[in-house]
Design a protein around this motif. Structure first.
Motif, PDB file in Angstrom:
ATOM      1  N   SER A   1     -48.035 -40.128  45.268  1.00 16.22           N
ATOM      2  CA  SER A   1     -49.463 -39.799  45.018  1.00 16.22           C
ATOM      3  C   SER A   1     -49.718 -40.463  43.815  1.00 16.22           C
ATOM      4  N   ALA A   2     -48.934 -40.862  42.898  1.00 17.53           N
ATOM      5  CA  ALA A   2     -49.185 -41.716  41.754  1.00 17.53           C
ATOM      6  C   ALA A   2     -49.869 -43.080  42.152  1.00 17.53           C
ATOM      7  N   ASN A   3     -49.240 -43.565  43.154  1.00 16.57           N
ATOM      8  CA  ASN A   3     -49.452 -44.844  43.595  1.00 16.57           C
ATOM      9  C   ASN A   3     -50.868 -44.869  44.377  1.00 16.57           C
ATOM     10  N   ASN A   4     -51.256 -43.792  44.901  1.00 14.11           N
ATOM     11  CA  ASN A   4     -52.582 -43.519  45.656  1.00 14.11           C
ATOM     12  C   ASN A   4     -53.466 -43.414  44.584  1.00 14.11           C
ATOM     13  N   PHE A   5     -53.202 -42.913  43.425  1.00 14.82           N
ATOM     14  CA  PHE A   5     -54.320 -42.875  42.439  1.00 14.82           C
ATOM     15  C   PHE A   5     -54.560 -44.311  41.691  1.00 14.82           C
ATOM     16  N   ILE A   6     -53.661 -44.913  41.699  1.00 16.09           N
ATOM     17  CA  ILE A   6     -53.771 -46.192  41.317  1.00 16.09           C
ATOM     18  C   ILE A   6     -54.607 -47.226  42.321  1.00 16.09           C
ATOM     19  N   LYS A   7     -54.360 -46.967  43.500  1.00 18.48           N
ATOM     20  CA  LYS A   7     -54.947 -47.576  44.694  1.00 18.48           C
ATOM     21  C   LYS A   7     -56.522 -47.054  44.533  1.00 18.48           C
TER      22      LYS A   7
ATOM     23  N   GLN B   1     -57.468 -44.018  36.420  1.00 21.19           N
ATOM     24  CA  GLN B   1     -56.566 -44.635  35.411  1.00 21.19           C
ATOM     25  C   GLN B   1     -55.969 -43.137  34.761  1.00 21.19           C
ATOM     26  N   LEU B   2     -54.837 -43.814  34.143  1.00 17.22           N
ATOM     27  CA  LEU B   2     -53.960 -42.750  33.423  1.00 17.22           C
ATOM     28  C   LEU B   2     -54.741 -42.604  32.252  1.00 17.22           C
TER      29      LEU B   2
ATOM     30  N   TRP C   1     -54.855 -38.253  35.496  1.00 14.36           N
ATOM     31  CA  TRP C   1     -55.398 -39.247  35.904  1.00 14.36           C
ATOM     32  C   TRP C   1     -56.956 -38.896  35.880  1.00 14.36           C
ATOM     33  N   ARG C   2     -57.655 -39.951  35.745  1.00  6.82           N
ATOM     34  CA  ARG C   2     -58.969 -39.604  35.699  1.00  6.82           C
ATOM     35  C   ARG C   2     -60.001 -41.054  36.323  1.00  6.82           C
ATOM     36  N   LYS C   3     -61.037 -40.788  36.782  1.00 11.82           N
ATOM     37  CA  LYS C   3     -61.719 -41.665  37.424  1.00 11.82           C
ATOM     38  C   LYS C   3     -63.316 -41.139  37.316  1.00 11.82           C
TER      39      LYS C   3
END
Length: 148
Positions: free
Chosen positions: A111-117, A121-122, A137-139
């Motif tokens: 899931s962390a990698n999907n947030f990055i993709k 951003q942290l 995480w925030r976008k």
């Protein structure tokens, strides 16, 4: 092959499908969420639901959506379903007029990698709500509002 649909979580059959998917993807590792608030999506393979996600108003960040849950049946991993569900949730967040979407992960590298993709951003919230080793995480939903 896959269809993503925002669903009516007031429908008992839909709630049963969400609960079944939650049990199949989280086992006993997470409490069953309340499906009667927020927005919920199902991903279908044919007529069978194989993934789900939820977005609720954040109780920690003003004017934000909180990506509260996502689950994908393991047989359907690796097909970008979490990313597709995230895009659907972001559309809803923009439509709701929210400034951003926030979420958290704890001990979940996929899931962390999907947030990055997906361009999240942290960040460090003013009042962290998770465990000491939780990642937040925030976008932002609008570049113009935040000078980005």
């Amino acid at each position: 092959m896959y269809r993503i649909r925002e669903i009516d979580a007031q429908d008992e059959d839909i709630v049963d499908a969400l609960a079944d998917l939650h049990r199949l993807t989280f086992f006993d590792n997470a409490a069953m969420p309340s499906f009667d608030s927020g927005h919920w999506w199902l991903a279908f393979c044919g007529n069978s639901p194989v993934a789900f996600a939820g977005l609720v108003p954040s109780t920690h960040v003003e004017n934000a959506g909180y990506f509260c849950r996502v689950g994908v049946i393991d047989k359907h991993w690796g097909r970008s379903l979490q990313l597709r569900l995230m895009r659907a949730m972001e559309w809803r967040a923009r439509h709701n007029g929210w400034n951003c979407v926030v979420s958290d992960t704890t001990d979940n590298l996929a899931s962390a990698n999907n947030f990055i993709k997906a361009g999240y951003q942290l960040y460090r919230p003013q009042h962290p709500w998770g465990w000491p080793h939780t990642l937040y995480w925030r976008k932002w939903m609008s570049c113009e509002r935040h000078g980005r």
